[in-house]
Write a protein that holds these residues in place. Structure first.
Motif, mmCIF file in Angstrom:
data_model
loop_
_atom_site.group_PDB
_atom_site.id
_atom_site.type_symbol
_atom_site.label_atom_id
_atom_site.label_comp_id
_atom_site.label_asym_id
_atom_site.label_seq_id
_atom_site.Cartn_x
_atom_site.Cartn_y
_atom_site.Cartn_z
ATOM 1 N N MET A 227 46.124 -0.071 -1.845
ATOM 2 C CA MET A 227 45.010 0.480 -1.059
ATOM 3 C C MET A 227 44.062 -0.606 -0.553
ATOM 4 O O MET A 227 43.228 -0.351 0.304
ATOM 5 C CB MET A 227 44.232 1.480 -1.910
ATOM 6 C CG MET A 227 45.056 2.676 -2.373
ATOM 7 S SD MET A 227 45.477 3.781 -1.013
ATOM 8 C CE MET A 227 43.866 4.445 -0.612
ATOM 9 N N GLY A 228 44.152 -1.828 -1.112
ATOM 10 C CA GLY A 228 43.340 -2.932 -0.613
ATOM 11 C C GLY A 228 41.895 -2.924 -1.067
ATOM 12 O O GLY A 228 41.048 -3.597 -0.456
ATOM 13 N N THR B 276 60.122 -4.675 -4.653
ATOM 14 C CA THR B 276 59.889 -5.893 -5.443
ATOM 15 C C THR B 276 58.426 -6.321 -5.418
ATOM 16 O O THR B 276 57.939 -6.932 -6.367
ATOM 17 C CB THR B 276 60.759 -7.043 -4.904
ATOM 18 O OG1 THR B 276 60.487 -7.223 -3.502
ATOM 19 C CG2 THR B 276 62.247 -6.722 -5.105
ATOM 20 N N ASP B 277 57.718 -6.008 -4.333
ATOM 21 C CA ASP B 277 56.310 -6.371 -4.206
ATOM 22 C C ASP B 277 55.532 -5.184 -3.656
ATOM 23 O O ASP B 277 55.547 -4.923 -2.446
ATOM 24 C CB ASP B 277 56.151 -7.583 -3.268
ATOM 25 C CG ASP B 277 54.697 -8.014 -3.124
ATOM 26 O OD1 ASP B 277 53.839 -7.506 -3.884
ATOM 27 O OD2 ASP B 277 54.422 -8.869 -2.264
ATOM 28 N N PRO B 278 54.825 -4.432 -4.531
ATOM 29 C CA PRO B 278 54.083 -3.259 -4.052
ATOM 30 C C PRO B 278 53.000 -3.613 -3.035
ATOM 31 O O PRO B 278 52.573 -2.751 -2.255
ATOM 32 C CB PRO B 278 53.454 -2.696 -5.338
ATOM 33 C CG PRO B 278 54.263 -3.254 -6.447
ATOM 34 C CD PRO B 278 54.726 -4.595 -5.991
ATOM 35 N N GLY B 279 52.530 -4.868 -3.053
ATOM 36 C CA GLY B 279 51.492 -5.275 -2.114
ATOM 37 C C GLY B 279 52.006 -5.653 -0.733
ATOM 38 O O GLY B 279 51.206 -5.911 0.179
ATOM 39 N N ASP B 280 53.329 -5.676 -0.547
ATOM 40 C CA ASP B 280 53.917 -5.999 0.755
ATOM 41 C C ASP B 280 53.622 -4.862 1.741
ATOM 42 O O ASP B 280 54.016 -3.719 1.502
ATOM 43 C CB ASP B 280 55.423 -6.185 0.598
ATOM 44 C CG ASP B 280 56.093 -6.657 1.883
ATOM 45 O OD1 ASP B 280 55.436 -6.628 2.950
ATOM 46 O OD2 ASP B 280 57.282 -7.030 1.828
ATOM 47 N N VAL C 262 54.284 2.416 2.327
ATOM 48 C CA VAL C 262 54.534 3.867 2.256
ATOM 49 C C VAL C 262 55.386 4.205 1.042
ATOM 50 O O VAL C 262 55.087 5.142 0.290
ATOM 51 C CB VAL C 262 55.208 4.354 3.557
ATOM 52 C CG1 VAL C 262 55.598 5.827 3.423
ATOM 53 C CG2 VAL C 262 54.268 4.165 4.735
ATOM 54 N N ARG C 263 56.454 3.433 0.827
ATOM 55 C CA ARG C 263 57.321 3.691 -0.329
ATOM 56 C C ARG C 263 56.597 3.434 -1.638
ATOM 57 O O ARG C 263 56.757 4.172 -2.610
ATOM 58 C CB ARG C 263 58.571 2.814 -0.233
ATOM 59 C CG ARG C 263 59.522 3.227 0.895
ATOM 60 C CD ARG C 263 60.480 2.112 1.247
ATOM 61 N NE ARG C 263 61.257 1.664 0.094
ATOM 62 C CZ ARG C 263 61.895 0.499 0.042
ATOM 63 N NH1 ARG C 263 61.828 -0.330 1.070
ATOM 64 N NH2 ARG C 263 62.583 0.172 -1.034
#
Length: 475
Positions: A289-290, A420-424, A429-430
């Motif tokens: 969410m940043g 592999t990187d949720p922050g990408d 969306v995924r």
């Protein structure tokens, strides 16, 4: 000030120090992960090492108090905690940080059971609900202020200062303990130390946590299953030995008391789950969410407002309605709050987030304060030390398991989705879908404490509370 109020205040300060170390580190996890290039599974050990240290030393609380005196051990515990806190803040690698956190847990682990035993001995059973509410109410300052303050510290300075700022608080508590606590006459009859029980209990917890961590890593799941199974076998051996020993390190026979047993299980299934949800939420809100660390820390303010109302309600109504209604309402609202997190997605909606944390604060604190008030209702005064050790190690294991289980669940769901990187940004969306699913599963677990509490004999508890004798008031 009455002596018993001084002892209760020291117990509160020890409780505050313990909670600060649990809650303030959560908002710094993403920054620590970035600084040391650590995975979520590895990072969970920053919290788990602290709690593991607590669980290793808590069983020693009653034995050490009898042998050396509660005052002496309380002060020594604070001194070790201060040294380890400085080491954690100065750590240059993730293994070093984890090691210092373990030592920090060893130092701080005796504060709660010793303070709780000293304080509870000075209050009648029917007075303990009010004492529990007062202690937990004042203790709300830790979860309310530490994440918000920790977020500001991380954004303005660095994650290291969330440890360094704990030192003055521990030093203040140490000075008060030296001035307030009366020297005790140490007993001349010493029970033997159950070294086998201490070693097997610590080994069982360490293997179980390590196994759970490995289960969350897709390339080590088979090894993780073996390690977890080994931990369960060692635990079974520990239980067998404790039930046969005349002087076990942890008196598991006390768990035959249904009120203590149910209270411990409820603590695992509600506050324990919240600790895991809190860790997952911090990663989701900051990496996907940043949000900044300071903004995520502010979410503990509505949580604390809900907790304030819940603890006030428990103090006023426990002796009138009993624990069962409080347990049921608390579990339902806590589950509802977690379920709301599953609806948080870009663009950010502050009202929904605020409502989620307020419900989790109210529901979780309603169950935890009711559990604290219920746990020792049937415990004899001469068993309070051992019962307090059992209760507090159960409390710490609850937090440990909550963090470990939710971390494993999140890692498994991310691995199944190939993230592999949720922050990408390309996987945003995924990743959002995976985090939502994780929150939904955690919310569904609320059915477990509800089913557990249905067996509580509430009418018998109310009858016992009304029949409590009124001995002389403690000075």
């Amino acid at each position: 000030m009455l002596y018993r109020k001084k002892v209760a205040a020291l117990y509160l300060l020890g409780f505050f120090v313990d909670l600060v170390n649990m809650f303030i580190a959560n908002v710094a996890y993403p920054d620590i992960a970035h600084a040391f290039n650590a995975s979520i599974a590895t990072l969970a050990w920053v919290g788990n090492a602290y709690i593991l240290g607590l669980t290793v030393v808590i069983p020693l609380s009653a034995w050490l108090a009898r042998r050396c005196g509660s005052r002496n051990i309380f002060m020594l515990s604070l001194a070790v905690f201060m040294l380890a806190t400085l080491g954690a803040g100065a750590s240059g690698t993730i293994p070093t940080l984890i090691a210092w956190r373990f030592i920090q847990g060893l130092g701080g682990g005796l504060l709660i059971p010793l303070g709780q035993t000293m304080a509870y001995r000075m209050y009648r059973p029917e007075e303990r609900a009010s004492l529990s509410s007062l202690i937990m109410l004042v203790g709300l300052l830790a979860p309310a202020l530490s994440p918000a303050l920790g977020g500001l510290i991380v954004d303005a300075l660095s994650w290291r200062w969330i440890f360094f700022l704990n030192v003055p608080l521990a030093a203040f508590t140490l000075v008060l303990a030296w001035r307030w606590l009366r020297p005790e006459q140490v007993g001349t009859v010493h029970t033997p130390l159950d070294l086998s029980g201490l070693a097997s209990g610590a080994l069982a917890i360490a293997l179980a946590l390590l196994g759970l961590t490995m289960l969350g890593e897709h390339d080590r799941q088979a090894v993780g299953a073996v390690v977890l199974a080994a931990g369960l076998l060692v635990f079974a051996w520990h239980v067998r030995g404790a039930l046969r020993s005349a002087h076990p390190i942890l008196n598991l026979r006390l768990a035959r008391d249904p009120l203590l047993r149910v209270s411990m299980l409820v603590y695992l299934l509600v506050p324990g789950v919240f600790m895991g949800v809190s860790l997952v939420a911090m990663f989701y809100l900051q990496t996907v969410m940043g949000m900044s660390a300071s903004h995520t820390g502010l979410l503990m303010l509505p949580w604390s407002l809900g907790a304030f109302l819940a603890i006030s309600l428990t103090g006023k109504s426990f002796n009138r309605v009993g624990p069962k209604p409080l347990f049921l309402l608390g579990a339902l609202l806590h589950g509802a709050g977690i379920a709301l997190l599953a609806g948080v997605s870009p663009p950010l909606r502050w009202p929904l987030l605020t409502a989620a944390y307020a419900l989790m604060g109210f529901g979780g604190s309603l169950t935890s304060s009711a559990a604290q008030s219920t746990a020792f209702l049937q415990t004899a005064d001469d068993q309070l030390g051992e019962a307090s050790a059992l209760w507090n190690i159960g409390r710490q294991i609850s937090f440990c398991l909550g963090v470990a289980l939710l971390s494993v669940l999140l890692n498994l769901l991310l691995g199944l989705d190939g993230i592999t990187d949720p922050g990408d940004p390309a996987m945003s969306v995924r990743a959002t879908h995976v985090f939502h699913l994780c929150f939904a599963i955690a919310a569904a677990s609320a059915v477990l404490p509800i089913l557990l509490c249905m067996r509580i004999g509430n009418a018998d508890i109310l009858r016992r509370l009304r029949m409590q004798p009124h001995p002389k008031t403690q000075p």
